[in-house]
Scaffold this motif. Structure first.
Motif, short mmCIF file in Angstrom:
data_model
loop_
_atom_site.label_atom_id
_atom_site.label_comp_id
_atom_site.label_asym_id
_atom_site.label_seq_id
_atom_site.Cartn_x
_atom_site.Cartn_y
_atom_site.Cartn_z
N PHE A 1 26.04 0.60 83.20
CA PHE A 1 24.68 1.04 83.53
C PHE A 1 24.40 0.82 85.01
O PHE A 1 25.09 0.07 85.69
CB PHE A 1 23.64 0.25 82.72
CG PHE A 1 23.60 0.58 81.26
CD1 PHE A 1 23.13 1.81 80.82
CD2 PHE A 1 24.04 -0.34 80.32
CE1 PHE A 1 23.09 2.10 79.48
CE2 PHE A 1 24.00 -0.05 78.98
CZ PHE A 1 23.52 1.18 78.55
N ASP A 2 23.34 1.47 85.47
CA ASP A 2 22.88 1.27 86.85
C ASP A 2 21.37 1.03 86.80
O ASP A 2 20.58 1.97 86.81
CB ASP A 2 23.21 2.50 87.70
CG ASP A 2 22.83 2.29 89.16
OD1 ASP A 2 22.55 1.14 89.54
OD2 ASP A 2 22.78 3.28 89.92
N VAL A 3 20.98 -0.24 86.71
CA VAL A 3 19.57 -0.60 86.60
C VAL A 3 19.24 -1.64 87.66
O VAL A 3 19.94 -2.65 87.78
CB VAL A 3 19.23 -1.16 85.20
CG1 VAL A 3 17.79 -1.69 85.18
CG2 VAL A 3 19.40 -0.09 84.14
N ASP A 4 18.17 -1.40 88.40
CA ASP A 4 17.66 -2.39 89.36
C ASP A 4 16.61 -3.23 88.63
O ASP A 4 15.53 -2.73 88.31
CB ASP A 4 17.02 -1.67 90.55
CG ASP A 4 16.45 -2.64 91.58
OD1 ASP A 4 16.44 -3.86 91.31
OD2 ASP A 4 16.00 -2.17 92.64
N PRO A 5 16.89 -4.50 88.34
CA PRO A 5 15.97 -5.31 87.53
C PRO A 5 14.57 -5.43 88.12
O PRO A 5 13.60 -5.61 87.38
CB PRO A 5 16.67 -6.69 87.48
CG PRO A 5 18.11 -6.40 87.72
CD PRO A 5 18.12 -5.24 88.68
N GLY A 6 14.45 -5.34 89.44
CA GLY A 6 13.15 -5.51 90.07
C GLY A 6 12.37 -4.23 90.27
O GLY A 6 11.22 -4.26 90.73
N LYS A 7 12.95 -3.09 89.95
CA LYS A 7 12.31 -1.80 90.21
C LYS A 7 11.19 -1.53 89.22
O LYS A 7 11.33 -1.77 88.02
CB LYS A 7 13.35 -0.68 90.14
CG LYS A 7 12.88 0.66 90.71
CD LYS A 7 14.04 1.63 90.79
CE LYS A 7 13.65 2.92 91.48
NZ LYS A 7 14.80 3.85 91.59
N LYS A 8 10.05 -1.04 89.74
CA LYS A 8 8.93 -0.69 88.87
C LYS A 8 9.23 0.62 88.12
O LYS A 8 9.88 1.52 88.66
CB LYS A 8 7.65 -0.49 89.69
CG LYS A 8 7.23 -1.73 90.49
CD LYS A 8 6.70 -2.83 89.59
CE LYS A 8 6.14 -3.99 90.40
NZ LYS A 8 5.65 -5.10 89.54
N VAL A 9 8.72 0.71 86.90
CA VAL A 9 9.00 1.90 86.08
C VAL A 9 8.45 3.16 86.73
O VAL A 9 9.08 4.22 86.67
CB VAL A 9 8.41 1.71 84.66
CG1 VAL A 9 8.46 3.01 83.87
CG2 VAL A 9 9.16 0.62 83.92
N TYR A 10 7.27 3.07 87.38
CA TYR A 10 6.70 4.28 87.97
C TYR A 10 7.54 4.83 89.13
O TYR A 10 7.35 5.98 89.54
CB TYR A 10 5.25 4.05 88.42
CG TYR A 10 5.02 2.95 89.44
CD1 TYR A 10 5.42 3.08 90.76
CD2 TYR A 10 4.36 1.77 89.08
CE1 TYR A 10 5.20 2.08 91.69
CE2 TYR A 10 4.13 0.76 90.00
CZ TYR A 10 4.55 0.92 91.30
OH TYR A 10 4.34 -0.09 92.22
N ASP A 11 8.48 4.03 89.63
CA ASP A 11 9.37 4.50 90.69
C ASP A 11 10.70 5.03 90.14
O ASP A 11 11.57 5.45 90.89
CB ASP A 11 9.67 3.37 91.68
CG ASP A 11 8.51 3.12 92.64
OD1 ASP A 11 7.78 4.08 92.94
OD2 ASP A 11 8.34 1.96 93.06
N MET A 12 10.87 4.99 88.82
CA MET A 12 12.14 5.37 88.21
C MET A 12 12.18 6.84 87.83
O MET A 12 11.17 7.44 87.46
CB MET A 12 12.38 4.54 86.93
CG MET A 12 12.59 3.06 87.17
SD MET A 12 12.91 2.21 85.60
CE MET A 12 13.10 0.52 86.18
N SER A 13 13.39 7.40 87.90
CA SER A 13 13.61 8.76 87.39
C SER A 13 13.65 8.71 85.86
O SER A 13 13.69 7.63 85.26
CB SER A 13 14.93 9.30 87.93
OG SER A 13 16.02 8.57 87.39
#
Length: 513
Positions: free
Chosen positions: A130-142
């Motif tokens: 997987f490629d997940v940034d743990p600190g990234k907000k959901v509203y910034d995700m594709s």
């Protein structure tokens, strides 16, 4: 492949009023396999998996997990049995980070250390690819990142049986391949993956075995390596159908809709369309490709008079030779000009149909402003509703049934059928076959081609690139709200279209005929 049974259904039945969603289903799911669950709309696929994941409870029959009969009355109880489901509509909190979404709802006597959770998330991502940034907000995700997060949530909870409902519906080819690689890695780690899908090419590529439901009953299963898309289609519908999409040459195409420098800014000040220009011709199908949120919805809504336009021009060349500027006009003003724009929106119930109304009343929504009293003429709408039900094989107790009681696929059939019945000069569809089975999808493709032959300008927003390349005459690719090429549907490469959906490329400009 390990033939140890992970889940067993024995005569499982589920009804909703007079509708039998699952009828004495008996089938098995094995450990460490990727199983594709196929069937037409209303065949009971999602209902069956909703019972396994604790959303519904069976009216009759038994479910066994690891050989023991279980009672699954909630998703929490399903989690305890190692079972989880990723739905088409993600269950994420937009303002939370990936890590915060993962621990949300978990029970623990102490407080979570988000740093420790993030480290565990990274371990899961490394193990499965997987490629997940743990600190990234959901509203910034594709969309792809959000789907990945939903899967990681289940793996973090230690689940072994994962159900994915239409997992590739809004993914690019590149994202789909990445997801398939992850699914294969999960299989290597003895996870059981069940996918509900209508895309036969993907079924053939990633699954080990295929189980087929028809009218709520289990028809049978087959090893993927021992079957073909044609055979699977025959199992689903009960008879042979053609899987070829007709693409007749456009007959005397003329500019019908001309968009020049269109810019649309949403209520948050975000530029959704940036200087978009193209021409949609009569007698052709213009495809619109792009990842979710790249401006497809805003583009169609702007043409239909449903979006505020920051700048640019939209010109409608009527069949009678008159030319109209559509900018600044709302839906009713456009209609009063005699312009027939039919619009199948992405949000079926939020914009397209009224859930608490029956089929007849929803058909009447398109015609009650035409001089006939809303309450007096129900004969014509009833006749049309009955024709739509028959033509598109809508599964409904009657035309007096409330729309909200129908499955998503059947709701879509009603919406598409109603819009085509308007005899438009421009027909715009957003994801017209989303959630529809193979048989109905090909019926819709046939109807769109009939509109094309009649000289209608068809604008088709689709998510399946194989269909776009087979159905459309030209394909306009949107990337970040900008036009990233207009390609010939007959010669464009799938990989090129997918690449243009995610990064700005040179070339591929308009090929107007």
């Amino acid at each position: 492949m390990d033939r140890t049974v992970a889940v067993g259904f024995e005569n499982v039945t589920k009804t909703f009023g007079p509708v039998v969603a699952n009828d004495r289903v008996t089938m098995e799911i094995y450990k460490g396999e990727i199983l594709s669950l196929l069937g037409e709309n209303g065949s009971g696929k999602t209902t069956l998996m909703n019972m396994l994941s604790g959303i519904y409870y069976p009216d009759a029959g038994h479910i066994k997990v690891d050989g023991k009969e279980v009672k699954i009355r909630s998703p929490k109880e399903a989690y305890a049995l190692g079972i989880g489901m990723v739905h088409q509509h993600f269950k994420l909190v937009e303002v939370f980070s990936a890590t915060e979404n993962i621990v949300l709802g978990l029970e623990d006597k102490g407080k979570y250390k988000l740093k420790d959770v993030a480290n565990k998330v990274r371990e899961i991502c490394e193990r499965y690819g997987f490629d997940v940034d743990p600190g990234k907000k959901v509203y910034d995700m594709s969309v792809s990142e959000r789907q990945t997060l939903e899967i990681v949530k289940l793996l973090y909870r230690g689940l072994d049986i994962l159900i994915l409902d239409e997992p590739t519906a809004v993914l690019t080819p590149q994202e789909t391949e990445k997801l398939f690689a992850v699914m294969r890695n999960m299989k290597k780690h003895a996870k059981t993956v069940i996918i509900i899908t209508h895309k036969l090419n993907e079924v053939m590529e990633v699954s080990d075995r295929v189980a087929v439901l028809r009218h709520g009953q289990f028809i049978g299963d087959v090893m993927t390596s021992e079957t073909t898309p044609q055979k699977l289609t025959e199992m689903m519908v009960g008879h042979s159908i053609s899987l070829n999409i007709e693409r007749p040459e456009p007959n005397n195409p003329q500019p019908r809709i001309i968009v020049d420098g269109l810019t649309v800014v949403n209520e948050y000040g975000v530029k959704m369309l940036d200087n978009v220009s193209f021409t949609a011709n009569s007698g052709e199908i213009l495809g619109i490709a792009g990842i979710s949120g790249c401006g497809q919805k805003e583009l169609l809504e702007a043409i239909a008079g449903l979006q505020h336009i920051e700048s640019g021009r939209i010109t409608y060349n009527a069949p009678d030779g008159n030319v109209h500027n559509l900018v600044g006009k709302d839906v009713l003003q456009i209609r009063k000009l005699g312009i027939s724009l039919s619009f199948v929106p992405e949000d079926r119930l939020g914009m397209g149909l009224v859930g608490n109304m029956d089929l007849i009343d929803n058909v009447m929504l398109k015609s009650y402003r035409d001089g006939k009293h809303f309450f007096t003429d129900r004969k014509s709408p009833k006749k049309l509703a009955e024709e739509i039900v028959k033509e598109l094989d809508v599964s409904t107790p009657s035309v007096s049934t409330e729309i909200r009681k129908l499955s998503g696929g059947n709701v879509q059939k009603i919406l598409v059928g109603r819009e085509i019945a308007e005899h438009p000069s421009v027909l715009m569809t957003a994801y017209a076959v989303r959630g529809l089975d193979i048989n109905t999808s090909y019926t819709i493709y046939k109807l769109l081609n009939e509109q094309k032959k009649a000289g209608v300008s068809v604008i088709y927003v689709g998510e399946d690139l194989d269909v776009l390349l087979e159905l459309c005459d030209r394909i306009l690719v949107l990337c970040g709200g900008k036009v990233n090429g207009i390609l010939d549907g007959r010669t464009a490469a799938k990989e090129d279209v997918g690449l243009r959906m995610t990064s700005i490329q040179e070339g591929g400009q308009d090929i107007d005929r």
